[in-house]
Design a protein around this motif. Structure first.
Motif, PDB file in Angstrom:
ATOM      1  N   LEU A  50       0.846  -1.186   0.000  1.00  0.00           N
ATOM      2  CA  LEU A  50       0.000   0.000   0.000  1.00  0.00           C
ATOM      3  C   LEU A  50       0.883   1.238   0.000  1.00  0.00           C
ATOM      4  N   VAL A  51       0.600   2.186  -0.890  1.00  0.00           N
ATOM      5  CA  VAL A  51       1.239   3.498  -0.865  1.00  0.00           C
ATOM      6  C   VAL A  51       0.234   4.455  -0.248  1.00  0.00           C
ATOM      7  N   ALA A  52       0.506   4.879   0.995  1.00  0.00           N
ATOM      8  CA  ALA A  52      -0.454   5.662   1.774  1.00  0.00           C
ATOM      9  C   ALA A  52      -0.247   7.146   1.519  1.00  0.00           C
ATOM     10  N   ARG A  53      -0.739   7.601   0.383  1.00  0.00           N
ATOM     11  CA  ARG A  53      -0.605   9.012   0.023  1.00  0.00           C
ATOM     12  C   ARG A  53      -1.600   9.855   0.822  1.00  0.00           C
ATOM     13  N   ARG A  54      -1.087  10.972   1.359  1.00  0.00           N
ATOM     14  CA  ARG A  54      -1.895  11.910   2.141  1.00  0.00           C
ATOM     15  C   ARG A  54      -2.670  11.200   3.254  1.00  0.00           C
ATOM     16  N   ALA A  55      -2.000  10.248   3.856  1.00  0.00           N
ATOM     17  CA  ALA A  55      -2.604   9.485   4.949  1.00  0.00           C
ATOM     18  C   ALA A  55      -2.241  10.110   6.292  1.00  0.00           C
ATOM     19  N   ASP A  56      -3.097   9.889   7.268  1.00  0.00           N
ATOM     20  CA  ASP A  56      -2.876  10.385   8.624  1.00  0.00           C
ATOM     21  C   ASP A  56      -1.796   9.528   9.292  1.00  0.00           C
ATOM     22  N   PRO A  57      -0.640  10.101   9.631  1.00  0.00           N
ATOM     23  CA  PRO A  57       0.425   9.278  10.220  1.00  0.00           C
ATOM     24  C   PRO A  57       0.034   8.674  11.555  1.00  0.00           C
ATOM     25  N   ALA A  58      -0.774   9.388  12.344  1.00  0.00           N
ATOM     26  CA  ALA A  58      -1.197   8.843  13.637  1.00  0.00           C
ATOM     27  C   ALA A  58      -2.037   7.590  13.434  1.00  0.00           C
ATOM     28  N   ALA A  59      -2.922   7.598  12.438  1.00  0.00           N
ATOM     29  CA  ALA A  59      -3.752   6.428  12.155  1.00  0.00           C
ATOM     30  C   ALA A  59      -2.896   5.260  11.674  1.00  0.00           C
ATOM     31  N   LEU A  60      -1.882   5.543  10.877  1.00  0.00           N
ATOM     32  CA  LEU A  60      -0.992   4.485  10.407  1.00  0.00           C
ATOM     33  C   LEU A  60      -0.188   3.881  11.558  1.00  0.00           C
ATOM     34  N   MET A  61       0.322   4.731  12.443  1.00  0.00           N
ATOM     35  CA  MET A  61       1.110   4.223  13.570  1.00  0.00           C
ATOM     36  C   MET A  61       0.250   3.397  14.519  1.00  0.00           C
ATOM     37  N   ALA A  62      -1.028   3.755  14.631  1.00  0.00           N
ATOM     38  CA  ALA A  62      -1.920   3.009  15.516  1.00  0.00           C
ATOM     39  C   ALA A  62      -2.122   1.571  15.053  1.00  0.00           C
ATOM     40  N   ARG A  63      -1.918   1.314  13.761  1.00  0.00           N
ATOM     41  CA  ARG A  63      -2.125  -0.019  13.212  1.00  0.00           C
ATOM     42  C   ARG A  63      -0.826  -0.736  12.855  1.00  0.00           C
ATOM     43  N   ALA A  64       0.300  -0.055  12.979  1.00  0.00           N
ATOM     44  CA  ALA A  64       1.574  -0.646  12.570  1.00  0.00           C
ATOM     45  C   ALA A  64       2.111  -1.592  13.643  1.00  0.00           C
ATOM     46  N   ASP A  65       2.682  -2.693  13.194  1.00  0.00           N
ATOM     47  CA  ASP A  65       3.380  -3.618  14.085  1.00  0.00           C
ATOM     48  C   ASP A  65       4.867  -3.297  14.165  1.00  0.00           C
ATOM     49  N   ALA A  66       5.369  -2.522  13.212  1.00  0.00           N
ATOM     50  CA  ALA A  66       6.783  -2.146  13.197  1.00  0.00           C
ATOM     51  C   ALA A  66       6.967  -0.992  12.227  1.00  0.00           C
ATOM     52  N   VAL A  67       8.073  -0.257  12.409  1.00  0.00           N
ATOM     53  CA  VAL A  67       8.471   0.827  11.505  1.00  0.00           C
ATOM     54  C   VAL A  67       9.910   0.591  11.088  1.00  0.00           C
ATOM     55  N   TRP A  68      10.175   0.761   9.794  1.00  0.00           N
ATOM     56  CA  TRP A  68      11.540   0.765   9.266  1.00  0.00           C
ATOM     57  C   TRP A  68      11.821   2.171   8.743  1.00  0.00           C
ATOM     58  N   THR A  69      12.957   2.751   9.133  1.00  0.00           N
ATOM     59  CA  THR A  69      13.249   4.115   8.729  1.00  0.00           C
ATOM     60  C   THR A  69      14.747   4.339   8.578  1.00  0.00           C
ATOM     61  N   MET A  70      15.083   5.413   7.843  1.00  0.00           N
ATOM     62  CA  MET A  70      16.467   5.884   7.829  1.00  0.00           C
ATOM     63  C   MET A  70      16.676   6.752   9.077  1.00  0.00           C
ATOM     64  N   THR A  71      16.112   7.963   9.062  1.00  0.00           N
ATOM     65  CA  THR A  71      16.270   8.873  10.198  1.00  0.00           C
ATOM     66  C   THR A  71      14.979   9.639  10.496  1.00  0.00           C
ATOM     67  N   SER A  72      13.852   9.184   9.976  1.00  0.00           N
ATOM     68  CA  SER A  72      12.612   9.943  10.054  1.00  0.00           C
ATOM     69  C   SER A  72      12.148  10.194  11.491  1.00  0.00           C
ATOM     70  N   LEU A  73      11.594  11.396  11.731  1.00  0.00           N
ATOM     71  CA  LEU A  73      11.009  11.698  13.034  1.00  0.00           C
ATOM     72  C   LEU A  73       9.807  10.807  13.306  1.00  0.00           C
ATOM     73  N   LEU A  74       9.180  10.278  12.263  1.00  0.00           N
ATOM     74  CA  LEU A  74       8.066   9.375  12.470  1.00  0.00           C
ATOM     75  C   LEU A  74       8.509   8.135  13.255  1.00  0.00           C
ATOM     76  N   GLY A  75       9.766   7.757  13.137  1.00  0.00           N
ATOM     77  CA  GLY A  75      10.281   6.661  13.947  1.00  0.00           C
ATOM     78  C   GLY A  75      10.242   7.001  15.423  1.00  0.00           C
ATOM     79  N   PHE A  76      10.595   8.230  15.782  1.00  0.00           N
ATOM     80  CA  PHE A  76      10.510   8.687  17.172  1.00  0.00           C
ATOM     81  C   PHE A  76       9.065   8.677  17.648  1.00  0.00           C
ATOM     82  N   GLU A  77       8.156   9.186  16.814  1.00  0.00           N
ATOM     83  CA  GLU A  77       6.749   9.232  17.192  1.00  0.00           C
ATOM     84  C   GLU A  77       6.188   7.819  17.369  1.00  0.00           C
ATOM     85  N   ALA A  78       6.606   6.896  16.511  1.00  0.00           N
ATOM     86  CA  ALA A  78       6.165   5.504  16.645  1.00  0.00           C
ATOM     87  C   ALA A  78       6.727   4.882  17.916  1.00  0.00           C
ATOM     88  N   LEU A  79       7.976   5.172  18.213  1.00  0.00           N
ATOM     89  CA  LEU A  79       8.609   4.646  19.419  1.00  0.00           C
ATOM     90  C   LEU A  79       7.841   5.079  20.664  1.00  0.00           C
TER      91      LEU A  79
END
Length: 317
Positions: free
Chosen positions: A188-217
């Motif tokens: 799925l390519v989640a264009r213009r998706a709510d990141p909070a909603a995505l993190m609520a359903r994610a089992d894991a995050v893979w990132t380079m250095t994104s702040l979204l990794g901090f928010e998921a943590l």
């Protein structure tokens, strides 16, 4: 739940270590000035669209996205195991408020795509590829395409969700994948998706250095880092990047301690309603309730020009 009491001593005009009032965005420091940058709870709108920030940081040592040198934030994180219980309770309350209110860095809203409940969901946030955090903090993986390829190889059976960076989606910064590449690698390519909603359903995050990794943590989602963001190397993430040895020597850093350092002790906040300094709790409340600003055409043109010059900073800094 009520926030911890915040006395007037916690609300003060932000002054940089040099004594001058801090300010400015993404600026390098001069011979005696601190580094300045946006904070991690920024706005309801994109910085690349010139929406002003609610928070700024001034760092007299380095800057948080450069793991090659110690920063003031790094020292705060390293010292966080010595925080007193009241400070940790405040940090835990702030984490709970962020989660409950769905507050992230830009707070753009967006869709909440349906995700399967019978498969492991892995969120892969795209980044601006000429961003300073990539130039200074990425490891061998330095592009969104390579990030997706590594995540797919590492999670072959997962439902992979790729979320393009909002600045890239807005056409303001580089980082778009070749046509069809995202669809080939991600489920799925989640264009213009709510990141909070995505993190609520994610089992894991893979990132380079994104702040979204901090928010998921902070939301309890396991995070794999291919680069070295400020939140990597403290025992809270799976680190595949070249983490500095000085971080690995520190023990006892907790999620609450990390949140206190990054969201309470390091930034300074301005209440957009009063224009006065405020604590992090007020900033979260404003971001949760405030309207999303709509930049006009002139600001839009300036934002595009800023995006073009951002990747050529060595020519003008």
């Amino acid at each position: 739940m009520s926030p911890p009491a915040c006395g007037s001593g916690n609300v003060r005009i932000w002054r940089a270590p040099s004594g001058r009032v801090g300010g400015g965005l993404s600026s390098r420091r001069g011979p005696s000035a601190p580094w300045r940058e946006d904070g991690f709870l920024r706005s309801r709108g994109l910085g690349a669209e010139l929406v002003p920030p609610l928070s700024l940081v001034a760092d007299d040592l380095g800057i948080y996205y450069d793991p090659g040198r110690e920063s003031r934030l790094e020292r705060l994180i390293a010292a966080s195991p010595m925080l007193d219980p009241a400070e940790l309770v405040r940090a835990e309350w702030l984490i709970a408020a962020l989660h409950a209110q769905g507050v992230t860095k830009y707070n753009l809203g967006g869709t909440a795509p349906g995700l399967p409940r019978d498969r492991r969901v892995v969120l892969v946030p795209g980044q601006v590829e000429d961003d300073a955090s990539i130039r200074l903090g990425a490891g061998e993986v330095r592009s969104n395409l390579a990030l997706l390829e590594v995540a797919r190889a590492g999670e072959p059976d997962a439902f992979l969700v790729y979320k393009p960076h909002p600045d890239v989606e807005a056409g303001l910064r580089p980082g778009a994948l070749p046509e069809g590449a995202a669809e080939r690698l991600a489920d799925l390519v989640a264009r213009r998706a709510d990141p909070a909603a995505l993190m609520a359903r994610a089992d894991a995050v893979w990132t380079m250095t994104s702040l979204l990794g901090f928010e998921a943590l902070l939301r309890g989602v396991p995070v794999t880092c291919l680069g070295v963001p400020f939140y990597a190397g403290w025992g809270l993430t799976r680190d595949l990047g070249p983490v500095p040895g000085r971080r690995r020597e520190v023990t006892g850093v907790t999620r609450a301690g990390l949140a206190h350092a990054a969201l309470i002790a390091y930034p300074r906040y301005t209440d957009p309603l009063t224009g006065l300094a405020c604590p992090a709790e007020v900033a979260v409340a404003r971001l949760a309730a405030g309207p999303v600003p709509r930049p006009g055409p002139i600001l839009r043109l300036l934002a595009k020009a800023q995006g073009l010059f951002a990747g050529r900073a060595a020519l003008w800094r």
